[in-house]
Design a protein around this motif. Structure first.
Motif, PDB file in Angstrom:
ATOM      1  N   LYS A  60      -8.833 -27.135  23.306  1.00 45.91           N
ATOM      2  CA  LYS A  60      -9.166 -25.713  23.377  1.00 45.91           C
ATOM      3  C   LYS A  60      -7.881 -24.908  23.412  1.00 45.91           C
ATOM      4  O   LYS A  60      -6.866 -25.356  23.948  1.00 45.91           O
TER       5      LYS A  60
ATOM      6  N   ASP B 277     -11.946 -27.961  29.032  1.00 44.10           N
ATOM      7  CA  ASP B 277     -12.092 -26.508  29.060  1.00 44.10           C
ATOM      8  C   ASP B 277     -11.169 -25.880  30.091  1.00 44.10           C
ATOM      9  O   ASP B 277     -10.702 -26.546  31.034  1.00 44.10           O
TER      10      ASP B 277
ATOM     11  N   SER C 251     -17.150 -27.789  31.224  1.00 45.81           N
ATOM     12  CA  SER C 251     -16.846 -26.370  31.024  1.00 45.81           C
ATOM     13  C   SER C 251     -16.609 -25.711  32.371  1.00 45.81           C
ATOM     14  O   SER C 251     -17.094 -26.183  33.413  1.00 45.81           O
TER      15      SER C 251
ATOM     16  N   HIS D 298     -23.035 -28.438  27.067  1.00 48.80           N
ATOM     17  CA  HIS D 298     -21.661 -27.969  27.181  1.00 48.80           C
ATOM     18  C   HIS D 298     -21.667 -26.452  27.317  1.00 48.80           C
ATOM     19  O   HIS D 298     -22.677 -25.794  27.086  1.00 48.80           O
ATOM     20  N   SER D 299     -20.512 -25.908  27.679  1.00 46.16           N
ATOM     21  CA  SER D 299     -20.199 -24.490  27.507  1.00 46.16           C
ATOM     22  C   SER D 299     -21.168 -23.549  28.216  1.00 46.16           C
ATOM     23  O   SER D 299     -21.709 -22.627  27.621  1.00 46.16           O
TER      24      SER D 299
ATOM     25  N   ALA E 207     -19.629 -25.409  21.653  1.00 49.86           N
ATOM     26  CA  ALA E 207     -19.485 -24.264  22.557  1.00 49.86           C
ATOM     27  C   ALA E 207     -20.222 -23.063  21.991  1.00 49.86           C
ATOM     28  O   ALA E 207     -20.519 -22.990  20.796  1.00 49.86           O
TER      29      ALA E 207
ATOM     30  N   THR F 181     -20.296 -18.612  22.811  1.00 49.54           N
ATOM     31  CA  THR F 181     -19.858 -17.458  23.583  1.00 49.54           C
ATOM     32  C   THR F 181     -20.543 -16.219  23.018  1.00 49.54           C
ATOM     33  O   THR F 181     -20.983 -16.223  21.859  1.00 49.54           O
TER      34      THR F 181
ATOM     35  N   SER G   3     -12.720 -25.606  19.251  1.00 48.51           N
ATOM     36  CA  SER G   3     -12.871 -24.361  20.011  1.00 48.51           C
ATOM     37  C   SER G   3     -12.795 -23.174  19.068  1.00 48.51           C
ATOM     38  O   SER G   3     -12.231 -23.268  17.969  1.00 48.51           O
TER      39      SER G   3
END
Length: 446
Positions: free
Chosen positions: A137, A182, A263, A317-318, A373, A375, A423
């Motif tokens: 990442k 992470d 994460s 994850h994430s 991931a 966001t 990432s």
């Protein structure tokens, strides 16, 4: 020694070997002394052999996958719906971070081989070859500084270190700790990271735990100097909390790596006021633990686990909290969905209800079992790192792909392999400092 004596000695020798085999088998099966030293020696020897046997990183590491498409670069872009800006990404097989425009053209990059910093692992073992490492990442700061973490193939612990670079890839500081998976940057400049390492400790109500086992730690690092504070054991925080029973959900195959924390996010004052599990308390770490399939909060002041839960996800994850009070998660195994297709979820922690879900489509499925991931962008879209597909995609709240980028790099004799996408980060141009923005524009023109 006559012939009969030689035969008798041979029979005696074979019998001794057979008895030694039976004794060794009994020791290992009953797990009495010296089963643990013998087991540890075997594992260490086997790991060393595997490291030295890697000749083809495309098929012998998890940093490459078979390419699903011949497409390369930006394949979808709807300027009216996408969040305009620059996208940073890292990939398998390279300690390089790439910054691209919405058209997929590279405008800047950072790069630093591991051996320009260290020759050993954080615990002093010989390090893997540079070609077997990558940046798991990276996060770009508005002035062009970059923080990245090194991961190695075919080694345990696989976390190798963290580095902060300026825009010219010059080292500002480095942290030789086993940082993995992470990290997060706080608004106050602190870096919140995950490290891991082996422990031999025994736990009374978890006697099946391997010895040694791989534990994870939460560590706070000074963003200006790279100096770490005292780490917090995630396993101890879990074990000593009222959520200890969730540990019983850890599968048998994971007893050597029971948590596999993947994460981390700093819950600051803003998030603490809206994210219900934080109960108004800031300075907590929101983490995701893959093997017990649980998100949790750890108080950075006390080291206590203040919240943990289970939910409709597998191998996730994430996990990240957002100003609307919800959290997002990349559900790698889809929780019994059709074909166990991966999906992203947005979840209301107060009710446990799923408020958004995206699993791709038949022609463009979302599929990443090992890593990935998600966001949220300021316009409400979701930026997804689909690692196994080697792509980044931006999806609207209506489930429409409004931007997609496929890694242009290929490997293998017939370009049949693509490096995993490890990432992704999107920053609008006006989020950058004027100096760095001007530099990017100058580099693009040249």
């Amino acid at each position: 020694m006559d012939r009969s004596d030689r035969i008798g000695f041979a029979v005696f020798f074979v019998a001794c070997l057979f008895l030694a085999f039976l004794g060794g088998a009994a020791v290992m099966l009953t797990k009495v002394f010296p089963s643990e030293p013998l087991s540890n020696a075997y594992k260490a020897g086997r790991a060393l052999v595997l490291q030295r046997e890697i000749e083809n990183s495309y098929v012998q590491t998890d940093q490459w996958r078979e390419a699903r498409t011949d497409a390369r670069g930006t394949t979808v872009h709807d300027p009216a719906k996408a969040y305009a800006g620059y996208t940073l990404y890292t990939r398998g097989g390279s300690t390089t971070a790439h910054l691209i425009g919405m058209d997929g053209d590279e405008v800047h990059r950072w790069s630093l081989p591991y051996r320009e910093l260290w020759n050993t692992t954080p615990d002093g073992r010989p390090a893997q070859r540079d070609e077997l490492m990558y940046w798991r990442k990276a996060i770009m700061q508005p002035n062009g500084d970059l923080i990245a973490i090194y991961i190695a193939a075919a080694d345990t612990p696989w976390g190798y270190g963290m580095v902060k670079l300026d825009a010219d890839s010059n080292v500002i500081w480095s942290y030789h700790g086993a940082v993995h998976h992470d990290f997060d940057l706080g608004s106050d400049g602190r870096v919140l990271a995950l490290t891991h390492g082996f422990r031999d400790q025994r736990y009374e109500v978890f006697s099946s735990l391997a010895k040694p086992f791989l534990d994870d730690w939460v560590v706070v690092i000074d963003g200006e100097t790279g100096e770490p504070q005292q780490p917090i054991s995630v396993f101890d925080a879990f074990y000593e909390s009222k959520y200890q029973i969730i540990l019983t959900a850890i599968p048998y195959f994971a007893l050597e790596d029971p948590l596999h924390t993947n994460s981390i996010q700093l819950i600051d004052e803003e998030l603490a006021g809206v994210f219900a599990p934080a109960d108004g308390k800031a300075n907590q770490a929101l983490i995701s633990m893959r093997h017990p399939a649980a998100p949790a909060l750890i108080d950075l002041d006390s080291g206590e686990m203040t919240w943990a839960t289970k939910g409709p996800w597998h191998g996730q994850h994430s996990i990240q909290a957002w100003p609307n009070g919800n959290f997002t998660v990349f559900d790698n195994y889809g929780h019994y969905t059709d074909g166990d297709r991966s999906r992203i979820l947005e979840v209301d922690p107060a009710t446990g209800g799923i408020v958004f879900s995206y699993a791709g489509s038949d022609d463009k499925p979302l599929e990443s079992k090992l890593r990935a991931a998600v966001t949220k962008l300021p316009n409400g879209n979701y930026l997804i790192t689909e690692s196994d597909g080697g792509r980044l995609l931006e999806v609207s709240p209506q489930g429409e792909i409004v931007w997609e980028f496929v890694n242009p790099v290929r490997g293998g004799d017939n370009d049949q392999f693509i490096p995993v996408m490890s990432s992704g980060q999107r920053l609008a141009a006006d989020e950058l400092t004027p100096e760095f923005r001007a530099r990017l524009q100058s580099e693009t023109r040249s």
